[in-house]
Motif scaffolding. Structure first.
Motif, short mmCIF file in Angstrom:
data_model
loop_
_atom_site.label_atom_id
_atom_site.label_comp_id
_atom_site.label_asym_id
_atom_site.label_seq_id
_atom_site.Cartn_x
_atom_site.Cartn_y
_atom_site.Cartn_z
N THR A 219 0.85 -1.19 0.00
CA THR A 219 0.00 0.00 0.00
C THR A 219 0.89 1.24 0.00
N TYR A 247 0.75 -6.56 -5.80
CA TYR A 247 0.22 -5.83 -4.65
C TYR A 247 -0.28 -6.78 -3.58
N GLY A 396 2.74 2.65 -4.46
CA GLY A 396 1.53 2.07 -3.92
C GLY A 396 0.31 2.26 -4.81
#
Length: 579
Positions: A219, A247, A396
């Protein structure tokens, strides 16, 4: 000698011939001396005499005086204007505010929605035993010691500063860097899952390993850990994303839930995303967290240590830097969750999205996300705007392989772009005449965001309470042998559960549908003018079929009038008749 009359010598014309001659002469005289008439005027008088609209017949009657006709014309126009004004208000209400938000008739059980996704981030971004960020901050910013740092140490410090407070990022650092290298540096020195989690319980069942519930996620805050979030391939359009890093790392579990349709029928209780199964602490998630005091860093994120936690929709990429609640060290935090769910009736689907103020799933395509939510749209919009403004994006943010990844030297531009995007959104909302075409490329990107809420949305409100959590005192009470390392560790406990077994859902529905608008308009037209649907057919009839029929009859009449004159004179006609 008997004298005969002249008429008798030439022959007497019969009476029926005289009558026929008289008619022909009338036709000829009418042709030779055309009667002055106004077709349009006669047609209007014909309509007013036969229309069922109130007051019109008095305007067209010949025996009415001019004063009476003016009176009824004025009354008719006044009623027409008033009726048009009232219908205009109805139209404006239907056009501008066609949606009403109300509460559902029946409460919704929590097992029909997913348990909230829980994303947890540690405030310490670099463990002091792996990388002393405070020490390298002073070495980097000191002109005398800066040259003593190796290139790898400088790059590592610049990479870590990307997840610290904004003012700590060195302006003389690199503008861009490799996303793969940057994320690897951050994950290598960040606390891993075993460094953070001491124990986990889900629905009052202790898990032998917290990795069964939590998985790493990248993030804006760096390396965090998430529970109950959709998998990487279920959340992202991976074909449009870069391939430098993922991610989400956890495996894609086959789920039976969608934001728009909810859980499929006959879905078992144990599914993914996990669904709520009740309320209270024993039906939720419990985490026992730890942090070694020697690993704490008070420079990177300030004087407050502990954890940031965000509750979000499982189909959203969390932005922990924007929305979170805090769990301090040596504290127990109890979180009672109240879901907020908004649904939309199918009757609003024909309306434009800007009128109903939401998007259905198949109406808005996102380049990087498979599921449309307002948060995902805003994240994608921010990524595109930052790239257009700064020439790079934060690691992020979702981006494609053609976009460069920003580093410490671009942090001021990233933060300025975030504030500028918010400012443009406010200006667009306040000024209806805001012209995006007259702006530069970056503002054109922001003007095209249009991130309306999803027509089906789920949010989770958290009511928190906390108290001191002295885990060492508990160990001493049980007379456990506590090592020196354990004494140097701070603990925290977090309990997250639904506050109630049911909740009230909000629902968007039609305030005024097409039938309602038609009924209200028809009522006003009938009240003021005696108008009905047959009146409309009557108007169409007088403007089309009746005109054609009248013109056809006039044409036949003219042909009958022209026939005797064009072929035989009256004298020749009489002569031929006598013979």
């Amino acid at each position: 000698m008997r004298r005969h009359s002249r008429s008798g010598s030439t022959g007497r014309i019969p009476d029926h011939d005289l009558e026929k001659s008289r008619e022909i002469n009338e036709y000829l005289n009418f042709k030779d001396k055309p009667k002055k008439s106004n077709f349009i005027k006669d047609y209007i008088i014909d309509y007013t005499a036969n229309s069922n609209l109130h007051g019109l017949k008095y305007i067209g009657e010949k025996e009415r005086t001019i004063v009476e006709k003016i009176f009824w014309l004025f009354a008719f126009i006044c009623c027409l204007v008033i009726c048009a004004g009232l219908i205009g208000k109805l139209w404006n209400k239907w056009n501008v505010n066609p949606v009403i938000v109300s509460f559902a008739e029946n409460p919704t059980p929590v097992y029909q929605i997913p348990y909230p996704a829980v994303t947890l981030c540690f405030e310490t971004k670099a463990m002091q035993r792996k990388f002393n960020f405070t020490e390298y901050y002073h070495l980097y910013n000191n002109t005398e010691t800066y040259s003593n740092l190796t290139e790898q140490e400088r790059h590592l410090f610049e990479d870590v500063s990307m997840v610290c407070d904004d003012h700590l990022a060195p302006r003389k650092g690199r503008k861009t860097s490799s996303g793969y290298e940057l994320v690897n540096h951050i994950t290598e020195i960040s606390p891993n899952l075993t460094d953070v989690f001491l124990g986990c319980k889900w629905k009052d069942i202790t898990k032998p390993n917290c990795s069964d519930l939590f998985s790493p996620i990248i993030t804006e805050e760096g390396l965090c850990y998430t529970f109950n979030t959709l998998g990487n391939d279920e959340l992202f359009r991976t074909e449009n994303l870069h391939s430098d890093y993922r991610y989400l790392e956890h495996e894609n579990l086959v789920g039976s839930w969608s934001l728009d349709g909810g859980y499929e029928p006959n879905t078992p209780i144990e599914t993914y995303p996990h669904r709520g199964s009740g309320y209270g602490a024993k039906s939720g998630l419990t985490m026992l967290l730890k942090a070694a005091n020697l690993d704490l860093d008070y420079l990177c994120k300030g004087p407050v240590q502990g954890f940031k936690i965000l509750l979000h929709n499982p189909a959203e990429l969390p932005r922990v830097s924007q929305q979170y609640f805090r769990s301090p060290l040596s504290q127990e935090v109890v979180v009672a969750v109240k879901p907020k769910m908004m649904t939309t009736s199918e009757g609003l689907r024909p309306y434009e999205a800007k009128r109903r103020l939401c998007y259905f799933p198949n109406e808005r395509y996102l380049r990087y996300f498979k599921v449309y939510t307002q948060a995902n749209c805003e994240m994608e919009c921010l990524s595109n705007f930052t790239y257009t403004r700064c020439g790079c994006v934060h690691f992020g943010m979702p981006h494609d392989s053609n976009m460069s990844v920003c580093n410490a030297g671009s942090m001021p531009c990233i933060k300025h772009a975030q504030m500028e995007l918010v400012t443009i959104a406010i200006e667009t909302g306040l000024d209806d005449s805001f012209d995006a075409d007259a702006l530069d490329n970056a503002k054109k990107v922001s003007a095209k965001c249009d991130c309306l809420p999803s027509c089906t949305s789920i949010e989770y409100e958290a009511e928190t309470s906390q108290a001191d959590f002295d885990c060492l005192a508990l160990f001493r009470a049980f007379r456990y042998n506590v090592s020196e390392f354990v004494k140097d560790v701070s603990y925290a406990r977090i309990m997250i559960f639904f506050k109630e077994a049911q909740f009230i859902t909000s629902r968007r529905s039609e305030l005024y549908g097409q039938t309602d608008f038609l009924a209200n308009s028809g009522g006003l037209l009938g009240l003021f003018m005696g108008f009905s649907f047959l009146s409309l057919i009557e108007i169409v009839y007088f403007l089309s079929l009746r005109i054609i029929c009248v013109l056809f009859k006039r044409k036949n009449k003219k042909q009958m009038m022209n026939f005797p004159k064009d072929n035989l004179t009256s004298r020749e006609f009489y002569k031929s008749s006598n013979e």
